[in-house]
Design a protein around this motif. Sequence first.
Motif, PDB file in Angstrom:
ATOM      1  N   MET A  87      -8.537   2.245  -2.024  1.00 39.77           N
ATOM      2  CA  MET A  87      -8.512   3.376  -1.086  1.00 39.77           C
ATOM      3  C   MET A  87      -8.270   4.743  -1.726  1.00 39.77           C
ATOM      4  SD  MET A  87      -6.270   1.467   2.018  1.00 39.77           S
ATOM      5  CE  MET A  87      -6.224   2.923   2.971  1.00 39.77           C
ATOM      6  N   LEU A  88      -7.553   4.751  -2.612  1.00 39.53           N
ATOM      7  CA  LEU A  88      -7.321   6.036  -3.378  1.00 39.53           C
ATOM      8  C   LEU A  88      -8.340   6.568  -4.071  1.00 39.53           C
ATOM      9  CD1 LEU A  88      -3.542   5.277  -5.145  1.00 39.53           C
ATOM     10  CD2 LEU A  88      -4.212   6.970  -3.455  1.00 39.53           C
ATOM     11  N   TYR A 112     -11.490   6.303  -2.598  1.00 36.09           N
ATOM     12  CA  TYR A 112     -12.264   6.838  -1.752  1.00 36.09           C
ATOM     13  C   TYR A 112     -11.657   7.530  -0.538  1.00 36.09           C
ATOM     14  CZ  TYR A 112     -15.648   3.613  -4.027  1.00 36.09           C
ATOM     15  OH  TYR A 112     -16.131   2.919  -4.862  1.00 36.09           O
ATOM     16  N   TRP A 113     -10.374   7.339  -0.188  1.00 38.70           N
ATOM     17  CA  TRP A 113      -9.879   7.892   0.748  1.00 38.70           C
ATOM     18  C   TRP A 113      -8.764   8.826   0.352  1.00 38.70           C
ATOM     19  CZ3 TRP A 113      -9.408   3.194   4.585  1.00 38.70           C
ATOM     20  CH2 TRP A 113     -10.573   2.707   5.077  1.00 38.70           C
ATOM     21  N   SER A 114      -7.806   9.312   1.392  1.00 41.11           N
ATOM     22  CA  SER A 114      -6.758  10.150   1.005  1.00 41.11           C
ATOM     23  C   SER A 114      -5.645   9.265   1.118  1.00 41.11           C
ATOM     24  CB  SER A 114      -6.528  11.236   2.235  1.00 41.11           C
ATOM     25  OG  SER A 114      -6.217  10.597   3.356  1.00 41.11           O
ATOM     26  N   TRP A 156      -0.976   5.355   6.860  1.00 38.53           N
ATOM     27  CA  TRP A 156      -1.504   4.763   8.359  1.00 38.53           C
ATOM     28  C   TRP A 156      -1.991   3.267   8.245  1.00 38.53           C
ATOM     29  CZ3 TRP A 156      -0.902   7.389  12.344  1.00 38.53           C
ATOM     30  CH2 TRP A 156      -0.873   8.863  12.250  1.00 38.53           C
ATOM     31  N   ILE A 157      -2.066   2.817   7.020  1.00 41.08           N
ATOM     32  CA  ILE A 157      -2.339   1.423   6.956  1.00 41.08           C
ATOM     33  C   ILE A 157      -0.806   0.669   7.177  1.00 41.08           C
ATOM     34  CG2 ILE A 157      -2.855  -0.754   5.464  1.00 41.08           C
ATOM     35  CD1 ILE A 157      -5.246   0.521   6.411  1.00 41.08           C
ATOM     36  N   SER A 191      -2.668   9.755   2.470  1.00 41.04           N
ATOM     37  CA  SER A 191      -2.144   9.607   3.647  1.00 41.04           C
ATOM     38  C   SER A 191      -2.791   8.360   4.357  1.00 41.04           C
ATOM     39  CB  SER A 191      -2.276  10.700   4.724  1.00 41.04           C
ATOM     40  OG  SER A 191      -3.795  10.868   4.692  1.00 41.04           O
ATOM     41  N   SER A 192      -3.971   7.984   4.081  1.00 38.39           N
ATOM     42  CA  SER A 192      -4.206   6.797   4.802  1.00 38.39           C
ATOM     43  C   SER A 192      -3.684   5.515   4.160  1.00 38.39           C
ATOM     44  CB  SER A 192      -6.026   6.768   4.195  1.00 38.39           C
ATOM     45  OG  SER A 192      -6.298   6.249   2.801  1.00 38.39           O
ATOM     46  N   LEU A 193      -3.122   5.347   3.206  1.00 31.89           N
ATOM     47  CA  LEU A 193      -2.295   4.364   2.783  1.00 31.89           C
ATOM     48  C   LEU A 193      -1.190   4.183   3.670  1.00 31.89           C
ATOM     49  CD1 LEU A 193      -1.951   4.799  -1.008  1.00 31.89           C
ATOM     50  CD2 LEU A 193      -3.706   3.543   0.152  1.00 31.89           C
ATOM     51  N   THR A 246       0.887  -1.220  -0.026  1.00 30.24           N
ATOM     52  CA  THR A 246       0.011  -0.230  -0.072  1.00 30.24           C
ATOM     53  C   THR A 246       0.849   1.174  -0.053  1.00 30.24           C
ATOM     54  OG1 THR A 246      -0.151  -0.050   2.379  1.00 30.24           O
ATOM     55  CG2 THR A 246      -1.988  -0.912   1.258  1.00 30.24           C
TER      56      THR A 246
END
Length: 407
Positions: free
Chosen positions: A155-156, A158-160, A166-167, A162-164, A23
Amino acid sequence: MWKNRNVWIILSGELIAGLGLWTGIIGNLEFLQEKIPSDFVKALILAIGLLAGIIAGPLAGRIIDQSRKKTVLLLAGLGRLLSVAFMLIAIATDSVWWMMGFVIAIQLSATFYFPALQSTIPLVVKDDQLLAMNGLHMNIATIARVAGTALAGVMLVYWSLSSLYWISAVAYAVLLIFTMMLRIDETRDEDVRNKGNKEKNNFKDMFPVLKSYPAVSMTLIMTMIPLLFLGSFNLIVINLSEIQQSSTIKGLVYAVEGIAFMVGSFAIKYVTRKWKTTFILFFFATMVGIAEFLLVFAENLILSLSAFAFLGFALGCFFPTAMVIFQKQMPKAYHGRFFSFRNMLERVMFQVVLLSAGAFLDIVGLQTMVVIFGFISLSLTAIFFLQMKRRNIILEQQVKPSVVKTV
């Protein structure tokens, strides 16, 4: 082997950490694609981390051979976890410089982690289980790569970005917990470590030993051939996406190559019953060159994916076979330094390939570049085969040379 708790811990930890790793890699590619237009500059940024790994390689080898493997794995895992903070800052400040800090930190951690892990595997399974364990470990890493890239793609949307990361941070934290659970009997290597500490365990001591094992040396050289493809892998994926004007092909490429790799690593157990080790290595090195030539048809989705399927299957057979030769024939007392040296060579090759691929892609384009790389791969395979025959190197036999005295 399945009753061995260490096997389950290593494989489970690899799956979770691999999800975080891939990720993060997709996040890196996305960040670079947004900020850097030139392929050559992208390659330079990625090469900086590899250079840091090369510089730290000799130190890593000495420390791994002098220390308990579990301790090295824990400290390297902690370094991985802390390195994510650099990338979160990079995203928050929109800074490529902070990303370079992340690339350096993650590569330094890998410089210690992977040689230590490769040195640990022979300590937790029997010699006759090494091929199966290496294949399983690579399969789990591949499953993590396929799942991680697919997860990152979703994730890219639907999410930002930076969320990658954090995972990734959560995954690396879980890996630390799994590593703490390992029970490795390193008492049999205690005398070797103590002796090494007294003699300073010099990195250069490994070279006369390596020279005494020609099968290991030849296999080490052979593993450089697939790196022409692997070193330019991410840049090729980005270019395929641009040529076919499709963002979904990135996930497809990783999925196809990953599934083919898993098929190959399962098939190799049956292939070794009929084919000799020498034939396996040279045959699948040739397949890598053919896969490079197939990318001449980069506009065609089916042929492009076929190229990565060829690559994945070839690597799934090639690398577990090579790893068994390293783990069985190289003395365990030198495993840390040997695997660090191998990682250093890979990083040098990755740097050369990255920079060359970046320049080629900017100047001549993808299709001309893969023809050049394919020709080089097939030529090197032929040259190494002739050299092996001339020197009468037999990979199937475990060479037992006389003891090498080091200074």
